[in-house]
Scaffold this motif. Structure first.
Motif, PDB file in Angstrom:
ATOM      1  N   LEU A 199       0.626  -1.255  -0.087  1.00 41.80           N
ATOM      2  CA  LEU A 199       0.014   0.140   0.473  1.00 41.80           C
ATOM      3  C   LEU A 199       0.602   0.963  -0.151  1.00 41.80           C
ATOM      4  N   THR A 200       0.314   2.308  -0.866  1.00 39.51           N
ATOM      5  CA  THR A 200       1.113   3.460  -0.628  1.00 39.51           C
ATOM      6  C   THR A 200       0.360   4.501  -0.798  1.00 39.51           C
ATOM      7  N   LEU A 201       0.575   5.285   0.250  1.00 40.85           N
ATOM      8  CA  LEU A 201      -0.431   6.774   0.166  1.00 40.85           C
ATOM      9  C   LEU A 201       0.143   7.553  -0.091  1.00 40.85           C
ATOM     10  N   VAL A 202      -0.224   8.101  -0.126  1.00 40.50           N
ATOM     11  CA  VAL A 202       0.758  10.175  -0.472  1.00 40.50           C
ATOM     12  C   VAL A 202      -0.392  10.868   0.190  1.00 40.50           C
ATOM     13  N   LEU A 203       0.034  11.580   1.129  1.00 37.12           N
ATOM     14  CA  LEU A 203      -0.774  13.314   1.651  1.00 37.12           C
ATOM     15  C   LEU A 203      -0.261  14.247   1.552  1.00 37.12           C
ATOM     16  N   ASP A 204      -1.059  14.602   0.147  1.00 37.93           N
ATOM     17  CA  ASP A 204      -0.567  16.223  -0.579  1.00 37.93           C
ATOM     18  C   ASP A 204      -0.417  17.084  -0.207  1.00 37.93           C
ATOM     19  N   ASP A 205       0.754  17.780   0.152  1.00 36.47           N
ATOM     20  CA  ASP A 205      -0.047  18.987   1.242  1.00 36.47           C
ATOM     21  C   ASP A 205      -0.747  20.159  -0.210  1.00 36.47           C
ATOM     22  N   GLU A 206      -0.345  19.776  -0.670  1.00 36.95           N
ATOM     23  CA  GLU A 206       0.073  21.640  -1.921  1.00 36.95           C
ATOM     24  C   GLU A 206      -2.018  21.040  -2.412  1.00 36.95           C
ATOM     25  N   ARG A 207      -2.141  19.969  -3.236  1.00 33.57           N
ATOM     26  CA  ARG A 207      -3.826  19.674  -3.402  1.00 33.57           C
ATOM     27  C   ARG A 207      -4.515  19.736  -2.303  1.00 33.57           C
ATOM     28  N   HIS A 208      -4.078  19.249  -1.459  1.00 32.72           N
ATOM     29  CA  HIS A 208      -5.294  18.844  -0.075  1.00 32.72           C
ATOM     30  C   HIS A 208      -6.303  17.657  -0.590  1.00 32.72           C
ATOM     31  N   ASP A 209      -5.105  16.845  -0.332  1.00 30.06           N
ATOM     32  CA  ASP A 209      -5.278  15.057  -1.117  1.00 30.06           C
ATOM     33  C   ASP A 209      -4.751  14.442  -0.953  1.00 30.06           C
ATOM     34  N   VAL A 210      -5.447  13.726  -0.764  1.00 29.93           N
ATOM     35  CA  VAL A 210      -5.316  11.848  -0.496  1.00 29.93           C
ATOM     36  C   VAL A 210      -5.431  11.223  -0.788  1.00 29.93           C
ATOM     37  N   ARG A 211      -4.081   9.793  -1.492  1.00 32.71           N
ATOM     38  CA  ARG A 211      -3.892   9.269  -2.408  1.00 32.71           C
ATOM     39  C   ARG A 211      -3.330   8.099  -2.017  1.00 32.71           C
ATOM     40  N   VAL A 212      -3.879   6.990  -3.141  1.00 30.98           N
ATOM     41  CA  VAL A 212      -3.852   5.658  -2.634  1.00 30.98           C
ATOM     42  C   VAL A 212      -3.768   4.021  -3.496  1.00 30.98           C
ATOM     43  N   ALA A 213      -2.498   3.906  -3.589  1.00 31.27           N
ATOM     44  CA  ALA A 213      -2.580   2.699  -4.469  1.00 31.27           C
ATOM     45  C   ALA A 213      -1.971   1.562  -3.952  1.00 31.27           C
ATOM     46  N   LEU A 214      -2.916   0.275  -4.199  1.00 22.87           N
ATOM     47  CA  LEU A 214      -2.751  -1.038  -3.606  1.00 22.87           C
ATOM     48  C   LEU A 214      -1.689  -1.692  -4.771  1.00 22.87           C
ATOM     49  N   GLY A 215      -0.517  -2.633  -4.189  1.00 25.61           N
ATOM     50  CA  GLY A 215      -0.142  -3.360  -4.982  1.00 25.61           C
ATOM     51  C   GLY A 215      -0.424  -5.133  -5.155  1.00 25.61           C
ATOM     52  N   ALA A 216      -0.641  -5.697  -5.484  1.00 27.49           N
ATOM     53  CA  ALA A 216      -0.434  -7.053  -5.301  1.00 27.49           C
ATOM     54  C   ALA A 216      -2.116  -7.912  -5.150  1.00 27.49           C
ATOM     55  N   VAL A 217      -2.996  -7.096  -5.076  1.00 30.47           N
ATOM     56  CA  VAL A 217      -4.459  -7.310  -4.528  1.00 30.47           C
ATOM     57  C   VAL A 217      -5.388  -6.876  -5.654  1.00 30.47           C
ATOM     58  N   GLY A 218      -4.739  -6.993  -6.990  1.00 31.60           N
ATOM     59  CA  GLY A 218      -5.813  -6.910  -7.927  1.00 31.60           C
ATOM     60  C   GLY A 218      -5.050  -7.185  -9.053  1.00 31.60           C
ATOM     61  N   PRO A 219      -5.749  -7.105 -10.236  1.00 33.75           N
ATOM     62  CA  PRO A 219      -4.970  -7.812 -11.036  1.00 33.75           C
ATOM     63  C   PRO A 219      -3.454  -6.754 -11.900  1.00 33.75           C
ATOM     64  N   THR A 220      -3.850  -5.669 -11.497  1.00 35.67           N
ATOM     65  CA  THR A 220      -2.973  -4.484 -11.439  1.00 35.67           C
ATOM     66  C   THR A 220      -2.505  -3.762 -10.265  1.00 35.67           C
ATOM     67  N   VAL A 221      -2.004  -2.779 -10.806  1.00 34.65           N
ATOM     68  CA  VAL A 221      -2.499  -1.634  -9.177  1.00 34.65           C
ATOM     69  C   VAL A 221      -3.432  -0.769  -9.674  1.00 34.65           C
ATOM     70  N   LEU A 222      -3.839  -0.923  -7.875  1.00 36.88           N
ATOM     71  CA  LEU A 222      -5.508  -0.235  -7.659  1.00 36.88           C
ATOM     72  C   LEU A 222      -5.581   0.701  -6.904  1.00 36.88           C
ATOM     73  N   ARG A 223      -5.509   2.104  -7.366  1.00 41.05           N
ATOM     74  CA  ARG A 223      -6.116   3.168  -6.606  1.00 41.05           C
ATOM     75  C   ARG A 223      -7.484   3.190  -6.025  1.00 41.05           C
ATOM     76  N   ALA A 224      -7.854   3.864  -4.966  1.00 42.84           N
ATOM     77  CA  ALA A 224      -8.750   3.319  -4.290  1.00 42.84           C
ATOM     78  C   ALA A 224      -9.431   5.102  -3.925  1.00 42.84           C
ATOM     79  N   PRO A 225      -9.908   5.506  -5.497  1.00 39.77           N
ATOM     80  CA  PRO A 225     -11.008   6.297  -4.944  1.00 39.77           C
ATOM     81  C   PRO A 225     -11.434   7.066  -4.058  1.00 39.77           C
ATOM     82  N   ASP A 226     -12.911   6.115  -3.784  1.00 40.35           N
ATOM     83  CA  ASP A 226     -13.861   6.245  -2.551  1.00 40.35           C
ATOM     84  C   ASP A 226     -12.918   6.698  -1.377  1.00 40.35           C
TER      85      ASP A 226
END
Ligand SMILES: Cc1cc2nc3c(=O)[nH]c(=O)nc-3n(C[C@H](O)[C@H](O)[C@H](O)COP(=O)(O)OP(=O)(O)OC[C@H]3O[C@@H](n4cnc5c(N)ncnc54)[C@H](O)[C@@H]3O)c2cc1C
Length: 293
Positions: free
Chosen positions: A189-216
């Motif tokens: 799991l990769t998590l980025v907390l972006d202080d400029e865009r004020h957003d949180v981004r998550v990407a998962l590895g090895a738990v799907g057919p390819t890398v998955l983002r978690a938009p919800d």
């Protein structure tokens, strides 16, 4: 017999690929040599990218980082240490020898759901730059990765590199496998907390057919942090329920399978644990009293 093509520049490499679309590119060879030795592939020609300087560039132009396809994990650690989640991912790849040879272009080329650089690049909203003799195009990492060990590369194209905006951020890359080192991820799991865009981004590895983002989960976390006032005040308190809900939403994104590395149920469980932990770490890092982990 296998022909080996050895271009000394990008233009010549693209011309070679146009003339020999079936030629298989080789960068560090840490995936390709395994496949060749196991006779999983039997190419008639190999395109050695080792003498193509354009693919070895790592630079920042006007706030955008360009990471050439042939840049190794060792160089990422040396030259992009401030890109913390990619650096953490690079540090976990294989052994020192693999990190000295293995490249980000090779990780993209192989397109394994467990490729460690891939969730980090997805969480940076990175673009993959592809070129042929006739055109250059860019795709997001999630557009580029089309399935397990499948990608959008055309036979006459090469991966030139990846690029993303350099932004102020905190975050982490976490990987779980059967042992502590030299291990392919059972889940990451990769998590980025972006202080400029004020957003949180998550990407998962090895738990799907390819890398998955978690938009919800990403939307939920960004809104919850805004409500708590965290973007303006790093010391603001975030209710404990936010971490639980975030973890549940990340878990719901996973599409894992049972295989030799882990069961689907274990992978789902790991996603939730890593998600809650990564969000706590990121918020702690932003507090005025934070110390290095
Ligand atoms: C012992 C061992 C441990 C490993 N541990 C890990 C690990 O922990 N995490 C992880 O993610 N991976 C791991 N790997 C896999 C591998 O090291 C990585 O995927 C690495 O990033 C591959 O890079 P490379 O340059 O060696 O690729 P190569 O083997 O040279 O190429 C891989 C694929 O990409 C294609 N390719 C390469 N460059 C280009 C380009 N510019 N354009 C188009 N296609 C291209 C090749 O044709 C090939 O299909 C491990 C491998 C070994 C042998």
């Amino acid at each position: 017999m296998i022909d080996v093509l050895r271009p000394t520049g990008l233009e010549a490499a693209l011309e070679a690929k146009a003339e020999h679309p079936s030629a298989v590119p080789i960068a560090g060879g840490t995936d390709l040599m395994v496949a060749l030795n196991a006779r999983r592939i039997t190419p008639d020609a190999i395109l050695d990218l080792g003498r193509v300087p354009e693919l070895q560039q790592c630079r920042t132009d006007d706030g955008t980082i360009f990471l050439g396809a042939s840049v190794t994990y060792t160089r990422i650690l040396q030259e992009l240490a401030d890109q913390i989640v990619l650096a953490q991912a690079a540090r976990t790849v294989g052994s020192l020898q693999i990190r000295n040879r293995g490249t980000v272009g090779g990780n993209l080329g192989t397109a394994s759901p467990a490729g460690d650089a891939l969730p980090a690049l997805a969480a940076y909203d990175a673009e993959v730059v592809l070129a042929s003799t006739t055109a250059t195009r860019t795709l997001t990492v999630t557009e580029f990765l089309t399935g397990p060990k499948r990608n959008a590369l055309q036979p006459t194209e090469l991966i030139v590199g990846v690029r993303w905006r350099r932004r102020r951020h905190v975050g982490s890359f976490s990987k779980v496998g059967r042992r502590a080192a030299i291990v392919i991820a059972a889940a990451s799991l990769t998590l980025v907390l972006d202080d400029e865009r004020h957003d949180v981004r998550v990407a998962l590895g090895a738990v799907g057919p390819t890398v998955l983002r978690a938009p919800d989960a990403e939307r939920f976390a960004a809104e919850a942090l805004a409500e708590a006032g965290v973007w303006e005040d790093p010391g603001a308190t975030v209710p404990a329920t936010v971490f639980d809900e975030f973890a549940a939403r990340v878990t719901a994104t996973a599409r894992p399978i049972d295989d030799q590395r882990a069961t689907a149920a274990y992978r789902r469980h790991v996603c939730g644990v890593l998600a809650g932990r990564a969000l706590r770490w990121a918020l702690t890092e932003r507090t005025p009293t934070a110390t290095a982990r």
